[in-house]
Enzyme design. Structure first.
Site: not given
Length: 600
Positions: A295, A324, A342, A344, A346, A426, A472
């Site tokens: 992000c 991570r 991911q 991912d 946004h 979320k 997200h």
């Protein structure tokens, strides 16, 4: 975005009333396990023994190591205790009495000393028909009234593992014995059959058998090596992912793998997420971190120019690899890793656009999951956690936006109290696989924190600078975890459009290798993933090999096929289709690939 790898898959759920009854039985059986172990191994110190999903466990500090070969003897002792018809009796005691009774049990003493001053302290005793004390444990309960309520043929000890006391690597390593317990032998048998099927579908075993991926502890735990077969599948998935994102109004970004500490200080990750980040590296006398999230990088792209309300919404997606730190004890094949990609995205939008954008993400998510045959999908609405940022009024407004979007789509949902990210509430989508196990996958997170922290603005219709909203979103969660779930869902027998090998051409004898090669060439020219079984092995051995590799279509060719320009078609499940001209088979196959059919 926070990780969506919370759940690693559970057995099908029972109704709440039955679950409560089973939980009580399992908790009671865990006490019987502890009583049996302390009888068989004098000097054992006991820790904790809760009921868990589909079973129970108990942690012990034993006077000597034990193995799974010791479990049958422990089971027999447990059955003797059950059949002696012991009562479970709850006794409330003072702190002083509890400390006296458990003076020789250091783990119990520690727990007692940590209880609040006004806590009610209860002990569950097991007493035989004469009232004599058999065993007692510090416990809140509940338990069955008598072991008559436990069927001695409906439990089984499953395995042994190591577990640190209270999950702390600096505390003693204990021996954890796992078991399962059910109301009757029929349910136990059904559960053990379920576990056999789970074992057959284990993605780690199938990943090795199908040559999809490997993990090399000596080179780094929790990191995935994709083999050619896995690579072919990943390319097919990524191509599908990119195509669908472009069709749904997204643009695709690529961002670096490392960034200065300033990024993570500004985003708040160093304050709220540091324990899951790798240690910094020194570059140009400054701290850089490998990214745990994408992000902040997307925000940096947003800030390269001033945006107008006419530019919004922006939907930016990235297959971004992040890193991570996970403790070694929780790593699990593809399902829990330290480096993963991911899927991912946004979404940056105006406040007026937020509900519509969340609805669109939900719709997009459902369409993706249905492509893979997942139709049993449930939403969980996660509320504010204890460690979080932002005004309560904004949290409530954001939560209401998410709730309205779920309800507008007519989706069933539950509230996940305190399950939100530190920067906003979320929606998590959980899917059920072919075995009825639930997996958390898609995550849609509301964020009003990062736009504030990074001073993101847009020019509204009134000419004023205003703060955008940010969402997200990860549809599949991560490619690694998605592949793990998909391998187990299909048992390695993938739909043809994503299978690493789609077709195998098998000549009945070497004399027909040239015809086989001509068929292979025609398929390869159309980007069909085809292998030629041209060795001197017997045809039946080649067929068994292809079935073991779970290749969807096997084309057997001999004299008749060479003369007529046809192929005999055998499916991986043993069925056969009528012989076809090569061009007809190509049309048949391309239709199933292009429509992403789940059927052969």
């Amino acid at each position: 975005m926070s990780s969506s790898s919370v759940s690693s898959g559970q057995a099908p759920a029972q109704d709440h009333q039955k679950q409560d009854k089973l939980s009580t039985i399992r908790h009671s059986v865990s006490h019987i396990l502890a009583a049996a172990v302390t009888r068989l191994y004098p000097g054992t110190k006991v820790a904790i023994g809760p009921a868990i999903e589909n079973g129970f466990y108990y942690d012990f500090q034993l006077p000597r190591p034990i193995t799974t070969e010791d479990l049958p003897a422990i089971e027999e002792e447990m059955k003797r205790l059950i059949e002696n018809r012991h009562d479970f009796v709850r006794v409330v005691v003072s702190r002083e009495e509890a400390l006296r009774r458990f003076a020789d049990e250091p783990f119990k003493v520690e727990l007692i000393n940590e209880l609040p001053a006004d806590a009610e302290i209860s002990i569950y005793e097991q007493r035989d028909v004469s009232g004599a004390l058999i065993w007692a444990d510090l416990c809140r309960g509940p338990h069955v009234a008598n072991t008559r309520e436990i069927n001695s043929a409906a439990f089984k000890l499953m395995n042994i593992a190591g577990a640190y006391w209270r999950g702390d690597e600096k505390r003693p390593m204990l021996t954890r014995i796992y078991g399962t317990a059910w109301e009757n032998p029929k349910d136990l048998k059904a559960y053990l059959s379920f576990l056999e099927e789970v074992e057959k579908r284990d993605h780690r075993r199938l990943g090795k058998e199908l040559d999809l991926f490997s993990i090399h502890e000596e080179a780094g735990a929790g990191l995935i090596y994709w083999h050619p077969n896995g690579g072919r599948m990943r390319v097919a998935l990524e191509n599908f992912w990119r195509t669908e994102h472009y069709r749904n109004g997204y643009e695709i970004l690529y961002t670096p793998h490392v960034g200065k500490s300033w990024l993570w200080e500004t985003s708040g990750h160093l304050g709220f997420y540091r324990e899951n980040m790798y240690a910094p590296m020194q570059l140009d006398e400054q701290d850089y971190y490998v990214k745990p999230m994408n992000c902040p990088f997307h925000i940096m792209i947003y800030k390269t120019r001033q945006h107008s309300y006419r530019d919004l919404p922006l939907r930016w997606a990235e297959l971004g690899t992040v890193y991570r730190y996970e403790r070694s004890g929780v790593l699990h094949g593809l399902l829990r890793v330290r480096g993963f990609t991911q899927d991912d995205a946004h979404i940056i939008c105006t406040p007026d656009q937020i509900e519509g954008e969340i609805r669109e993400v939900l719709r997009f998510s459902l369409s993706i999951w249905k492509t893979f045959g997942f139709k049993d999908i449930k939403a969980y609405l996660a509320t504010r956690p204890a460690a979080s940022v932002g005004e309560e009024s904004r949290w409530q407004a954001a939560l209401e936006s998410l709730r309205k979007a779920i309800e507008a789509e007519g989706m069933p949902y539950e509230i996940d109290e305190g399950g939100g990210a530190f920067y906003g509430p979320k929606i998590d989508l959980k899917i059920k696989d072919a075995l009825g196990r639930e997996w958390q996958m898609t995550t849609i997170q509301f964020d009003f924190n990062l736009p504030e922290r990074f001073d993101m603005t847009f020019i509204d219709a009134d000419g004023q600078h205003k703060r955008p909203y940010m969402v997200h979103r990860a549809l599949l969660g991560s490619l690694e975890r998605f592949f793990g779930v998909m391998i187990e869902h299909f048992g390695g027998a993938f739909p043809v459009w994503i299978a690493p090998e789609q077709v195998a051409v098998i000549p009945v004898a070497e004399a027909f290798n040239d015809y086989a090669r001509s068929v292979i060439s025609r398929l390869k020219a159309l980007d069909i993933r085809v292998s030629g079984e041209l060795s001197d092995e017997r045809m039946n051995a080649k067929i068994r090999s292809c079935q073991g590799r779970k290749i969807p279509y096997m084309l057997v060719v001999g004299q008749k096929e060479a003369d007529e320009g046809t192929v005999s078609i055998r499916l991986r499940d043993g069925r056969q289709l009528p012989a076809m001209k090569v061009e007809d088979f190509i049309s048949y196959l391309q239709d199933r690939i292009h429509t992403r059919s789940l059927e052969l």
